[in-house]
Design a protein around this motif. Structure first.
Motif, PDB file in Angstrom:
ATOM      1  N   PRO A 116       0.842  -1.207   0.000  1.00  0.00           N
ATOM      2  CA  PRO A 116       0.000   0.000   0.000  1.00  0.00           C
ATOM      3  C   PRO A 116       0.873   1.252   0.000  1.00  0.00           C
ATOM      4  O   PRO A 116       2.025   1.223   0.450  1.00  0.00           O
ATOM      5  N   ALA A 117       0.337   2.331  -0.499  1.00  0.00           N
ATOM      6  CA  ALA A 117       1.093   3.583  -0.590  1.00  0.00           C
ATOM      7  C   ALA A 117       1.441   4.097   0.809  1.00  0.00           C
ATOM      8  O   ALA A 117       0.663   3.953   1.752  1.00  0.00           O
ATOM      9  N   SER A 118       2.637   4.670   0.930  1.00  0.00           N
ATOM     10  CA  SER A 118       3.084   5.241   2.202  1.00  0.00           C
ATOM     11  C   SER A 118       3.443   6.701   1.998  1.00  0.00           C
ATOM     12  O   SER A 118       3.966   7.082   0.951  1.00  0.00           O
ATOM     13  N   LEU A 119       3.159   7.524   3.015  1.00  0.00           N
ATOM     14  CA  LEU A 119       3.497   8.940   2.915  1.00  0.00           C
ATOM     15  C   LEU A 119       4.991   9.181   3.043  1.00  0.00           C
ATOM     16  O   LEU A 119       5.522  10.173   2.539  1.00  0.00           O
ATOM     17  N   MET A 398      -1.889  15.560  -1.014  1.00  0.00           N
ATOM     18  CA  MET A 398      -1.151  14.293  -1.006  1.00  0.00           C
ATOM     19  C   MET A 398      -1.454  13.461   0.239  1.00  0.00           C
ATOM     20  O   MET A 398      -1.155  12.266   0.277  1.00  0.00           O
ATOM     21  N   GLY A 399      -2.004  14.112   1.278  1.00  0.00           N
ATOM     22  CA  GLY A 399      -2.372  13.378   2.482  1.00  0.00           C
ATOM     23  C   GLY A 399      -1.537  13.690   3.703  1.00  0.00           C
ATOM     24  O   GLY A 399      -1.738  13.083   4.759  1.00  0.00           O
ATOM     25  N   TYR A 400      -0.598  14.643   3.605  1.00  0.00           N
ATOM     26  CA  TYR A 400       0.224  14.968   4.772  1.00  0.00           C
ATOM     27  C   TYR A 400      -0.604  15.776   5.778  1.00  0.00           C
ATOM     28  O   TYR A 400      -1.226  16.773   5.419  1.00  0.00           O
ATOM     29  N   ASN A 464      13.203  12.237   5.716  1.00  0.00           N
ATOM     30  CA  ASN A 464      12.381  11.111   5.250  1.00  0.00           C
ATOM     31  C   ASN A 464      11.743  11.432   3.912  1.00  0.00           C
ATOM     32  O   ASN A 464      11.647  10.569   3.032  1.00  0.00           O
ATOM     33  N   VAL A 465      11.306  12.673   3.749  1.00  0.00           N
ATOM     34  CA  VAL A 465      10.712  13.129   2.487  1.00  0.00           C
ATOM     35  C   VAL A 465      11.338  14.464   2.127  1.00  0.00           C
ATOM     36  O   VAL A 465      11.442  15.360   2.976  1.00  0.00           O
ATOM     37  N   GLN A 488      15.016   4.604  -1.257  1.00  0.00           N
ATOM     38  CA  GLN A 488      13.996   4.360  -0.239  1.00  0.00           C
ATOM     39  C   GLN A 488      13.219   5.621   0.139  1.00  0.00           C
ATOM     40  O   GLN A 488      11.996   5.595   0.251  1.00  0.00           O
ATOM     41  N   HIS A 489      13.952   6.712   0.341  1.00  0.00           N
ATOM     42  CA  HIS A 489      13.306   7.933   0.817  1.00  0.00           C
ATOM     43  C   HIS A 489      12.680   8.702  -0.347  1.00  0.00           C
ATOM     44  O   HIS A 489      13.282   8.850  -1.406  1.00  0.00           O
TER      45      HIS A 489
END
Length: 549
Positions: A116-119, A398-400, A464-465, A488-489
């Motif tokens: 599943p998608a991850s933020l 985006m969901g943040y 992380n992002v 990864q990030h």
């Protein structure tokens, strides 16, 4: 007439029958059938049997292994088995192929993933296929000749800000390798915008730089003592190669620069911004550039230590460890002016910006009449910096959540707190290095502007992002380094062209906008991607500098 012909025909048949002589009666024998119909019936049955037999022969199915010779049958069987084996291999290869996104025009197509998608991170199955491999192999023999046997000495000025200087240093090492020359430690030239006098040793670990590359290129700290007129390297045209085109191929240096280096023994290359191509140089040269960028160029230990402290504080702002986002917000006055884009603002603000542009870039400004149409075109093409408020809306779509911890790497934002208000209202946990560290902690780094830029670079690199809002070497180098580190990030690169259409659509509801943002940016997060032609390796080093894991 028809009746007459019919009667005549009948009469003719009757006459013929009456006048012919009678046949004697035939006596039936014991062996013969007594019925005059039996014999005819038998003949008809034999006839039918023969016809059916012929038809059956015609209809009989073709048997591959009985109707051809045994050798041909065996050959066909082998072909069928081979075809099946190849099909199985093809399926296995497809299933075991490394994860790789491919471009189709401007669209990037990526394989499907199960997770599943991850933020906060890219899917593990999408990041396990590649590893960095630009370092020299253990036991690899050095190809560097003694200092007195190289073709000569190469001297360059690394111009611009910290990241442009970094790229110039990588290219200088590569060019020295191409020409088998000795590289004099590059000079970081003062930039008109940065106004900084930083030396190479003020920002980078010189000992590590020279030692790490000792088997690739011979590098010396200073101009040789036998060359007495050192000022000549900075001013004399006789010691400078100035006609190097942008993104020049390796062959250009061999044909045009190397003869002059051999003749003069020491030559300076100026200017040296983007003076080496990507597709037109050997693979090992691009791999060497990655080796310089990701392994040889290390910041001084005190810069690394301070950046680690800032990262630790970002990850523990809530009392327990939390992920954080780094936002490279490019909305300084100089960037806004240079973009020649139109932004929201009062008439007074727009008038002042017009005056500023006319003063700084008079040739581009002209009389200003063409600028409105130019601004519209640039925004449609996605060539305008994102405003802080636009960034906030995109991140929320985006969901943040509102609680997201965001480190802001930016100069002084044009418009000040008023311009930052929408972003800060939607994401109140915004901080800069000045808010994370005390004045005393940062005073040591204020002596050099590039040292402060290095801190921003490292905190963004370790986030992380990472989110960029406009192009430039800073964002390009960070995205490339995070890819080289394993993908990864997340490194989010907003589609500014599509976003400008969505922002300009008064009928688009929030749900449709969210769907557009999510779908568009699924593949714009720093996933493994082929290094396509004319795409520099600073942002995507995969093809020359990474291998299948």
């Amino acid at each position: 007439m028809a009746e007459l012909r019919h009667s005549t025909s009948l009469g003719a048949r009757t006459t013929t029958s009456a006048t012919s002589s009678p046949r004697p009666p035939r006596t039936a024998t014991a062996d013969e059938d007594t019925s005059p119909l039996i014999h005819d019936q038998a003949l008809r049955e034999d006839d039918n049997h023969a016809r059916h037999s012929s038809r059956d022969r015609d209809k009989r199915p073709f048997n591959l292994f009985t109707d051809v010779s045994p050798k041909i049958s065996l050959f066909l069987l082998i072909i069928i088995i081979l075809a099946g084996f190849i099909s199985v291999l093809s399926i296995v290869k497809r299933l075991s192929a490394p994860y790789l996104c491919k471009k189709d025009g401007i669209v990037l197509h990526c394989p499907h993933v199960k997770e599943p998608a991850s933020l906060w991170e890219n899917p593990p199955s999408a990041t396990a296929s590649w590893k960095s491999c630009s370092e020299r192999q253990q036991g690899e023999i050095s190809s560097v000749p003694p200092e007195n046997q190289t073709t000569g000495y190469l001297f360059i000025h690394a111009e611009g800000g910290l990241n442009q200087q970094r790229i110039a240093i990588c290219n200088a090492v590569a060019v020295a390798k191409i020409m088998n020359a000795t590289l004099i430690l590059p000079v970081l030239k003062q930039d008109q915008i940065w106004k900084d006098q930083t030396k190479f040793e003020d920002i980078f670990d010189v000992d590590h730089f020279i030692d790490y590359l000792k088997d690739d290129v011979r590098i010396v700290r200073n101009i040789p003592d036998w060359f007495t007129d050192k000022a000549e390297l900075f001013s004399s045209i006789r010691r400078t190669v100035k006609n190097i085109p942008k993104y020049a191929p390796a062959q250009f240096y061999i044909d045009n620069v190397l003869p002059r280096v051999k003749e003069k023994k020491i030559m300076a290359l100026k200017p040296f911004v983007d003076r080496l191509g990507y597709d037109n140089v050997p693979l090992e040269i691009n791999r060497l550039r990655c080796r310089v960028n990701y392994h040889a160029l290390k910041f001084l230990p005190e810069i690394e230590e301070m950046s680690d402290l800032l990262v630790s504080r970002m990850k523990n702002r809530t009392g327990s460890e939390n992920p954080y986002m780094a936002l490279h917000l490019r909305f300084e006055k100089g960037m806004v002016g240079l973009s020649f884009c139109d932004f929201v603002g009062t008439r007074e603000e727009k008038a002042k910006m017009a005056e500023y542009r006319q003063k700084e870039w008079p040739r581009r400004y002209k009389n200003g009449s063409h600028l409105w149409q130019l601004a519209l075109e640039k925004r449609k093409e996605g060539r305008c910096p994102l405003e802080p408020g636009e960034v906030a809306v995109i991140l929320r779509a985006m969901g943040y959540p509102k609680e997201t911890q965001i480190y802001v790497a930016s100069g002084q934002v044009y418009g000040g707190q008023n311009r930052m208000a929408p972003l800060r209202n939607m994401f109140p946990n915004l901080v800069t290095k000045e808010e994370l560290a005390s004045k005393e902690e940062l005073d040591h780094f204020r002596k050099h502007v590039t040292s402060l830029a290095a801190l921003d670079f490292l905190v963004c690199l370790k986030s992380n992002v990472f989110v960029m809002t406009h192009g430039g070497n800073f964002a390009k180098l960070i995205i490339g380094a995070r890819r080289y580190m394993g993908h990864q990030h997340k490194s989010i690169k907003p589609d500014k062209g599509l976003m400008s259409k969505s922002f300009g659509d008064p009928y688009m509801g929030w749900a449709n906008f969210v769907e557009d943002v999510v779908v568009t940016h699924q593949t714009r997060t720093g996933l493994p991607e082929e290094t396509f032609p004319n795409y520099d390796l600073w942002e995507n080093p995969l093809t020359p500098c990474m291998c299948k894991a």
